[in-house]
Design a protein around this motif. Structure first.
Motif, mmCIF file in Angstrom:
data_model
loop_
_atom_site.group_PDB
_atom_site.id
_atom_site.type_symbol
_atom_site.label_atom_id
_atom_site.label_comp_id
_atom_site.label_asym_id
_atom_site.label_seq_id
_atom_site.Cartn_x
_atom_site.Cartn_y
_atom_site.Cartn_z
ATOM 1 N N GLY A 56 0.804 -1.229 0.000
ATOM 2 C CA GLY A 56 0.000 0.000 0.000
ATOM 3 C C GLY A 56 0.831 1.269 0.000
ATOM 4 N N THR A 57 0.472 2.155 0.898
ATOM 5 C CA THR A 57 1.169 3.436 0.983
ATOM 6 C C THR A 57 2.648 3.253 1.312
ATOM 7 N N SER A 58 2.956 2.281 2.144
ATOM 8 C CA SER A 58 4.363 2.040 2.492
ATOM 9 C C SER A 58 5.139 1.575 1.257
ATOM 10 N N ILE A 101 9.221 -1.815 5.012
ATOM 11 C CA ILE A 101 8.637 -0.537 5.415
ATOM 12 C C ILE A 101 7.198 -0.815 5.822
ATOM 13 N N SER A 102 6.867 -0.454 7.058
ATOM 14 C CA SER A 102 5.508 -0.719 7.527
ATOM 15 C C SER A 102 5.144 0.228 8.661
ATOM 16 N N SER A 104 2.503 0.028 10.653
ATOM 17 C CA SER A 104 2.050 -0.749 11.813
ATOM 18 C C SER A 104 3.073 -1.776 12.281
ATOM 19 N N GLY A 105 3.890 -2.234 11.352
ATOM 20 C CA GLY A 105 4.806 -3.331 11.669
ATOM 21 C C GLY A 105 4.093 -4.656 11.821
ATOM 22 N N THR A 107 1.905 -5.986 9.147
ATOM 23 C CA THR A 107 1.339 -6.442 7.870
ATOM 24 C C THR A 107 1.774 -7.880 7.548
ATOM 25 N N VAL A 153 -7.504 5.205 8.875
ATOM 26 C CA VAL A 153 -7.124 4.088 7.996
ATOM 27 C C VAL A 153 -6.232 4.592 6.852
ATOM 28 N N SER A 155 -3.355 6.278 5.359
ATOM 29 C CA SER A 155 -2.047 6.644 5.901
ATOM 30 C C SER A 155 -1.586 7.977 5.305
ATOM 31 N N LEU A 237 -4.298 6.340 -4.639
ATOM 32 C CA LEU A 237 -4.715 5.385 -3.590
ATOM 33 C C LEU A 237 -5.506 6.111 -2.503
ATOM 34 N N LYS A 238 -5.012 7.279 -2.110
ATOM 35 C CA LYS A 238 -5.730 8.052 -1.076
ATOM 36 C C LYS A 238 -7.149 8.346 -1.524
ATOM 37 N N GLU A 241 -9.383 5.105 -1.673
ATOM 38 C CA GLU A 241 -9.775 4.408 -0.437
ATOM 39 C C GLU A 241 -10.752 5.182 0.423
ATOM 40 N N VAL A 354 -3.378 -4.830 8.165
ATOM 41 C CA VAL A 354 -3.870 -6.024 7.476
ATOM 42 C C VAL A 354 -3.048 -7.222 7.934
HETATM 43 O O1 M6R Z 1 1.099 -0.817 8.298
HETATM 44 P P1 M6R Z 1 1.612 -0.880 6.886
HETATM 45 O O2 M6R Z 1 2.397 0.308 6.496
HETATM 46 O O3 M6R Z 1 2.422 -2.145 6.637
HETATM 47 O O4 M6R Z 1 0.331 -0.967 6.001
HETATM 48 C C1 M6R Z 1 0.413 -1.125 4.614
HETATM 49 C C2 M6R Z 1 -0.901 -0.821 3.942
HETATM 50 O O5 M6R Z 1 -1.901 -1.703 4.391
HETATM 51 C C3 M6R Z 1 -1.357 0.617 4.168
HETATM 52 O O6 M6R Z 1 -0.378 1.534 3.773
HETATM 53 C C4 M6R Z 1 -2.660 0.899 3.403
HETATM 54 O O7 M6R Z 1 -2.400 0.867 2.030
HETATM 55 C C5 M6R Z 1 -3.247 2.238 3.814
HETATM 56 N N1 M6R Z 1 -4.646 2.089 4.115
HETATM 57 C C6 M6R Z 1 -3.108 3.301 2.778
HETATM 58 O O8 M6R Z 1 -3.653 4.503 3.171
#
Ligand code: M6R
Length: 357
Positions: A56-58, A101-102, A104-105, A107, A153, A155, A237-238, A241, A354
């Motif tokens: 995703g964003t990361s 890169i995460s 939340s750490g 994923t 949600v 990012s 993406l922003k 979503e 996720v």
């Molecule tokens: O926690 P993470 O950075 O690993 O999450 C990755 C994606 O699930 C997250 O960036 C997602 O795409 C966001 N909802 C985007 O805004």
């Protein structure tokens, strides 16, 4: 807590200048040099190739990270979508370093890759906003993005923080390898933080753009080239979503190979042109879509601007433009979602982290 803010997303967008200043403080040594763990420095410097793994964003931050590490530190980098890499691993170099890169750490797709590459004996580094997280605990090394809790949600501040840390890491590596460097990331990030504020203080302009371009549109295209292209993917993406408008980020030069067929009378196209090498080419691409009826919104940077550009960002270093140019996109998405009555902080079908594959 979100305090007086109507949504966490808006609060987190506004926090970005402070996050960047916080990162500068955390990564600055007493003598103004970059503060980084010697082991991390060694691991990055000694790799013959870096594999960035994210979702995703990361992942979008990782695309910018590739540019930074290659251009500044001269190390080959591949950026991969975690869920793809997990079942379709490319041939690896002799001494790879894996960077996860995460925000939340947590994923699951990224964790799957981490577990696999650890089994193969490779070095691993996690860049995360949550140092106690699974990806942080299980990787050999961690770099903290210091963005503070991200609740929405969508990012926002985690993305800009990730790119700031990647820029610092790239320069630190370059210096450790004895490369000549006239780019001081800690100083340039200060300029970025100020530039970010121009947008967070001018929300009315961006709300107007959202109302004008996106109140009733079915779709929207974001086009850019090189680094701007990566930011366009993030902008799209922003918008998808949180506003459920079908949006895509495209490389400006690639449109004529198919996608331009989708342009109709009134289709909104957001163009981003901040990169010296390609901003004129992108303007050419914008003319092509306008000739087919597109409703254009140009975002450019001081120094490269033209009279009818809707949004002009202050000048920042070429390497760091994504940190600033993404902000109008975040705010446009926010207001588009708001006008369309969407649940900004908790969009349908999505979870903040996720944790399933
Ligand atoms: O926690 P993470 O950075 O690993 O999450 C990755 C994606 O699930 C997250 O960036 C997602 O795409 C966001 N909802 C985007 O805004």
């Amino acid at each position: 807590e979100k305090g007086t803010y109507p949504h966490y997303m808006l609060k987190e967008i506004d926090e970005q200048p402070f996050v960047i200043r916080n990162i500068i403080t955390k990564y600055k040594d007493e003598d103004d040099s970059i503060k980084l763990d010697e082991e991390v420095r060694q691991a990055v410097q000694s790799a013959d190739r870096i594999y960035i793994i994210a979702a995703g964003t990361s992942y979008h931050a990782g695309l910018v990270g590739k540019e930074l590490l290659e251009k500044i530190a001269n190390i080959p980098v591949e950026t991969h979508i975690a869920s793809e890499f997990l079942y379709n691993m490319p041939l690896l170099s002799k001494k790879p370093l894996f960077i996860f890169i995460s925000q939340s750490g947590e994923t699951a797709d990224s964790r799957g890759v981490l577990v696999n590459v650890k089994k193969l004996g490779h070095q691993t580094l996690t860049i995360t906003n949550v140092p106690g997280s699974t990806l942080s605990r299980e990787a050999e090394y961690t770099l903290h993005t210091y963005a503070g809790p991200e609740i929405a949600v969508a990012s926002t501040k985690a993305y800009t923080a990730q790119m700031a840390v990647l820029a610092i890491l790239a320069v630190d590596t370059a210096r450790a390898s004895g490369l000549e460097m006239d780019f001081d990331p800690l100083q340039e990030l200060g300029i970025v933080a100020n530039a970010m504020e121009i947008f967070t203080e001018q929300k009315d302009v961006l709300e107007e753009v959202a109302r004008d371009y996106l109140s009733v549109s079915r779709n929207c295209f974001f086009i850019g080239r090189s680094m701007d292209y990566h930011v366009c993917m993030e902008g799209a993406l922003k918008l998808k979503e949180i506003s459920y408008i079908q949006a895509e980020g495209f490389a400006g030069g690639e449109l004529k190979h198919g996608t331009i067929a989708l342009i109709e009378e009134g289709t909104p196209v957001i163009g981003l042109a901040t990169q010296e090498k390609v901003h004129l080419n992108l303007r050419g691409n914008m003319k092509e879509v306008v000739a087919r009826g597109a409703y254009p919104c140009m975002i450019s940077m001081e120094g490269f601007q033209e009279d009818d550009d809707k949004i002009v960002m202050p000048k920042v270093h070429d390497y760091l433009t994504p940190l600033v140019s993404v902000i109008p996109m975040q705010l446009i998405s926010y207001y588009a979602a708001l006008h369309r009555g969407c649940d900004v902080d908790k969009p349908r079908n999505l979870a903040k982290s996720v944790t399933v594959e």
